[in-house]
Every structure is written in C-alpha cells, then in structure tokens.
Write a protein that holds these residues in place. Structure first.
Motif: not given
Length: 63
Positions: A23-47
């Motif tokens: 779990i890491g912060p969404c790159s836009s709104c900082r909502r806790p979201t699922h990071k895909y893969g080890s060391g994933a960066r800049s995930p987006l939440c579903e919204f």
C-alpha cells in the motif's frame, strides 16, 4: 447518478484487499492505494485513474 467520491483519508478499494507492504499513496490525491509490483512508483487510485481515463483515454496507459 454516480456515487460520491469518499474522502481521501479512506483507502482505495484495491488497498483493502492487499498486504500492508503493498500500500502506498496515490500520486495525485495521496489516498492509500495498491502499489503494483516491488518498488512501484506513481500509482493512481481508482478515482484518479477514472479521471485520467476521461481526460486522456485508456490508450495512454502503459502495457
């Protein structure tokens, strides 16, 4: 009518079903979201992802 977006303090639905270390912060709104893969960066939440798709289209995403 669409459902209202919950506050950013509430986790994304994907974060509710994954391990805590994925779990890491969404790159836009900082909502806790699922990071895909080890060391994933800049995930987006579903919204934020839905907003990006409306603006840019689905083809912008990497395969």
């Amino acid at each position: 009518m669409t459902a209202p977006v919950p506050p950013t303090s509430e986790p994304d639905t994907s974060a509710r079903i994954c391990r805590g270390d994925q779990i890491g912060p969404c790159s836009s709104c900082r909502r806790p979201t699922h990071k895909y893969g080890s060391g994933a960066r800049s995930p987006l939440c579903e919204f934020c992802d839905a907003k990006a798709v409306q603006r840019w289209g689905r083809k912008l995403r990497a395969d």
